[in-house]
Design an enzyme around this catalytic site. Structure first.
Site, PDB file in Angstrom:
ATOM      1  N   HIS A 237       0.835  -0.937  -0.029  1.00 32.51           N
ATOM      2  CA  HIS A 237      -0.153   0.518  -0.070  1.00 32.51           C
ATOM      3  C   HIS A 237       0.895   1.089  -0.276  1.00 32.51           C
ATOM      4  O   HIS A 237       0.430   2.326  -0.620  1.00 32.51           O
ATOM      5  CB  HIS A 237      -0.724   0.113   1.213  1.00 32.51           C
ATOM      6  CG  HIS A 237      -2.078  -1.402   1.084  1.00 32.51           C
ATOM      7  ND1 HIS A 237      -2.802  -1.795   2.483  1.00 32.51           N
ATOM      8  CD2 HIS A 237      -2.534  -1.364  -0.025  1.00 32.51           C
ATOM      9  CE1 HIS A 237      -3.538  -2.199   2.074  1.00 32.51           C
ATOM     10  NE2 HIS A 237      -3.476  -2.317   0.738  1.00 32.51           N
ATOM     11  N   GLU A 479      -1.542 -18.365 -16.270  1.00 31.96           N
ATOM     12  CA  GLU A 479      -1.191 -18.210 -15.769  1.00 31.96           C
ATOM     13  C   GLU A 479      -0.068 -19.511 -15.338  1.00 31.96           C
ATOM     14  O   GLU A 479       0.684 -19.580 -14.768  1.00 31.96           O
ATOM     15  CB  GLU A 479      -1.562 -17.858 -14.838  1.00 31.96           C
ATOM     16  CG  GLU A 479      -2.127 -16.342 -14.808  1.00 31.96           C
ATOM     17  CD  GLU A 479      -3.174 -16.168 -13.577  1.00 31.96           C
ATOM     18  OE1 GLU A 479      -2.332 -15.398 -12.994  1.00 31.96           O
ATOM     19  OE2 GLU A 479      -4.172 -16.674 -13.237  1.00 31.96           O
ATOM     20  N   ASP A 503       2.444 -15.189 -12.934  1.00 30.13           N
ATOM     21  CA  ASP A 503       2.565 -15.741 -12.169  1.00 30.13           C
ATOM     22  C   ASP A 503       3.233 -17.124 -13.380  1.00 30.13           C
ATOM     23  O   ASP A 503       3.986 -18.233 -13.004  1.00 30.13           O
ATOM     24  CB  ASP A 503       1.455 -16.123 -12.025  1.00 30.13           C
ATOM     25  CG  ASP A 503       1.411 -16.348 -10.749  1.00 30.13           C
ATOM     26  OD1 ASP A 503       2.161 -16.167  -9.299  1.00 30.13           O
ATOM     27  OD2 ASP A 503      -0.565 -15.581 -10.242  1.00 30.13           O
ATOM     28  N   CYS A 550      -1.755  -9.281 -19.642  1.00 30.93           N
ATOM     29  CA  CYS A 550      -1.672  -8.194 -18.284  1.00 30.93           C
ATOM     30  C   CYS A 550      -1.195  -8.284 -17.085  1.00 30.93           C
ATOM     31  O   CYS A 550      -0.769  -7.624 -16.818  1.00 30.93           O
ATOM     32  CB  CYS A 550      -3.485  -8.897 -18.069  1.00 30.93           C
ATOM     33  SG  CYS A 550      -3.437  -9.787 -17.233  1.00 30.93           S
TER      34      CYS A 550
END
Length: 631
Positions: A237, A479, A503, A550
């Site tokens: 964050h 993935e 991944d 992506c």
């Protein structure tokens, strides 16, 4: 503090930072958390440290080292007759910490917007979680320990479990847990949290082991030019807030602070992930020039946001944005994204002490759909695992969560959660161009089971008279090698592919992408990875369905030409990466891109692939920069 050759500090956009006003009164006593830095007798040698660039930009200025500041805790054990008083102290501290966090949330909402305030809203909710109070109270009563130690035991347990996870996005949440721990224990110890910025004598670079999300939310770009931390990564964050404030930041630098304590100035490169202590004059001059050039480049790029992403020979490429917060859709529009190619829904769960309700999810999805003003949005279903949600949803910690119950496997095992999310998502689909993305699909059986649940939920909503999008496009994240190798079969049963390269690299090469000891083995350029990607793109083309990227490769300039050469025509990335990728595409010719891709697939090592792609990239960047016509 001496700032360098010309005593000028530089912020992230290449402009000189506004000097701090001269003090009109006696300055406060230095905070002991800010390490004193003796003036060296002679110029210190330049030192370069490499980490992870989490917020782009170049910052140059004096160094402030933020040390850990320990709290003075009472003795661990308490007398039996003092247990009730300790429980009362616990309740008072929880209430005071929640109120303080709520105030910080209100301030963040005003400064940063609602999506970043939600980080602190999650903290407030966690502090108010009855389970936290129950666990801490249980320790006080059963083990007769102080309230401080009870809180630390409970929250350090949560933080430790999070840090042990293979998923860096979730491991980074340990900082959130420790943030609320510091608030509560600080209240118990009678110490009011203080911003380290109060002791900055001039705009500075802050170097720390880590910064809490609360610290990050309070950052003042006029005083903090940039920061670097030994811990953390792109998913934290703190990194998200830094990017929102456009403060250059580097995380995961490792052992930095011991070297930084005597440094007088530094350079922070948030794009390359570099921290340079006591830069030599030529290095300093080079980076000052680079900061000025970067500022000029982004001014030009902002003017190009409305241009199409079209190659020199007229091929259109769809550029999409990846988002985690609803309000990030505005950045996608700012930089001319065709839509949102990946909306991660995990944050809706991470910020809650209980799974979000159908209505809460619907409101979030609906807001995202409306904010895109008719552009498409790809919403990914929950991409977490039972081990990663144990504090909220139950379940034990797995020995190897990357290979355990995560993503779609978890959703299928918890149908009540999956159906709730699908109901909210389908309701939102009536509002615009919504598409569903299923994460970490491994087998055709998983896909078919998920589609069956989706069909059942759609039938329920129709029976209730609720509107939803008919023929809702459904895609899968490719993935894992299993789905890549079976891509031709999957292509017959889905509407689109989205390749999650992060991944895919990890599972193909058996390399934990969060483990620094094997970081050199984690490479998108590995021929095995490239061949799997090529296989997926080929299967999609044979079936006539879209295939996008992506993962991180989608926004990395080094791989843009290769992906275009394979036939990829949709790339999704963080919004701030869109302008550079658009400019590069406008300098690419497809015949050359196909040659590069074919040659890359013939090579034997990642090093050879990188050398090839770098040699091909330079002239294309040059062509793009000249403003050659493109469509």
């Amino acid at each position: 503090m001496t700032l360098g050759i010309d005593d000028t500090s530089w912020n992230g956009d290449g402009r000189p930072a506004t000097p701090a006003a001269a003090p009109t009164s006696t300055p406060p006593s230095p905070d002991p958390a800010l390490a004193a830095r003796p003036e060296p007798a002679e110029t210190a040698p330049e030192q370069v440290f490499r980490g992870i660039g989490v917020s782009p930009g170049i910052a140059i200025g004096p160094v402030v080292v933020l040390d850990h500041q320990g709290l003075r805790l009472p003795p661990r054990k308490v007398a039996a007759e003092a247990v009730a008083a300790e429980v009362a102290r616990l309740d008072e501290a929880l209430a005071a910490a929640a109120a303080e966090c709520a105030q910080a949330e209100a301030e963040a909402r005003q400064r940063l917007g609602p999506q970043y305030a939600e980080i602190l809203a999650a903290h407030t909710a966690m502090i108010g979680d009855p389970q936290l109070r129950a666990d801490a109270r249980g320790r006080i009563e059963q083990h007769r320990i102080s309230a401080e130690h009870a809180v630390i035991e409970v929250l350090e347990g949560h933080a430790g479990r999070l840090e042990s996870l293979a998923d860096s996005h979730l491991a980074a949440r340990a900082a959130d847990v420790r943030d609320i721990e510091a608030r509560i224990v600080g209240k118990l110890a009678g110490r009011r949290p203080k911003s380290f910025q109060d002791d900055l004598a001039a705009p500075s670079l802050v170097l720390a082991h880590d910064l809490t999300p609360s610290d990050a939310a309070q950052l003042d770009p006029r005083r903090v030019l940039g920061f670097a931390t030994e811990a953390g990564g792109r998913a934290s964050h703190t990194a998200i807030v830094a990017a929102a404030l456009e403060i250059p930041a580097v995380a995961g630098v490792g052992s930095l602070l011991d070297h930084a304590r005597s440094a007088r100035r530094a350079i922070l490169d948030g794009e390359e992930g570099l921290v340079i202590l006591d830069p030599a004059p030529p290095t300093l001059e080079r980076y000052q020039a680079a900061a000025e050039q970067r500022s000029a480049r982004y001014r030009t790029l902002s003017e190009e946001a409305g241009l199409p992403a079209v190659t020199l020979d007229g091929a259109e490429v769809g550029l999409w944005g990846n988002i985690e917060f609803v309000d990030e859709a505005a950045a996608c529009l700012k930089w001319g994204a065709a839509g949102v190619g990946l909306y991660r829904t995990e944050f809706l769960y991470l910020r809650s002490i209980a799974p979000p309700t159908e209505e809460e999810q619907f409101e979030a999805y609906a807001e995202a759909v409306r904010s895109l003003q008719g552009r498409p949005i790809v919403i990914r279903t929950l991409d977490l695992g039972a081990d990663k949600l144990s504090p909220h949803l139950g379940g034990g910690v797995e020995a190897n969560p990357a290979l355990g119950l995560r993503s779609l496997r978890f959703s299928l095992r918890r149908p009540e959660l999956f159906r709730t999310q699908l109901r909210a998502l389908l309701r939102a689909s009536a509002l615009g161009d919504v598409r569903v993305l299923l994460p970490l699909v491994t087998t055709l059986d998983e896909l078919r089971r998920a589609r069956a649940v989706l069909g059942e939920v759609a039938a329920e909503l129709r029976a209730e008279g609720r509107p939803l999008r008919e023929a809702l496009p459904v895609g899968i994240m490719v993935e894992v090698p299993a789905s890549a190798l079976m891509a031709d079969r999957f292509a017959k049963e889905v509407d689109f592919f989205s390749i999650g390269t992060n991944d895919l690299i990890q599972y193909t090469l058996a390399v934990d992408r969060t483990n620094e000891t094997v970081a050199d083995l984690y490479s998108a350029a590995d021929p095995a990875v490239l061949r799997l990607i090529a296989r997926v793109v080929e299967a999609a083309a044979a079936r006539g369905i879209p295939c996008g990227v992506c993962g991180s490769m989608g926004g990395e300039l080094l791989y843009t030409t290769f992906l275009l050469g394979l036939g990829v025509r949709e790339l999704s990335m963080p919004p701030h990466q869109l302008p550079e990728v658009r400019r590069l595409i406008r300098g690419v010719r497809l015949d050359r891109a196909r040659e590069v891709a074919a040659e890359a697939l013939r090579l034997d090592t990642a090093g050879e692939v990188v050398a090839l792609l770098e040699s091909a990239l330079l002239p294309m960047i040059s062509d793009a920069a000249t403003g050659a016509p493109a469509g």
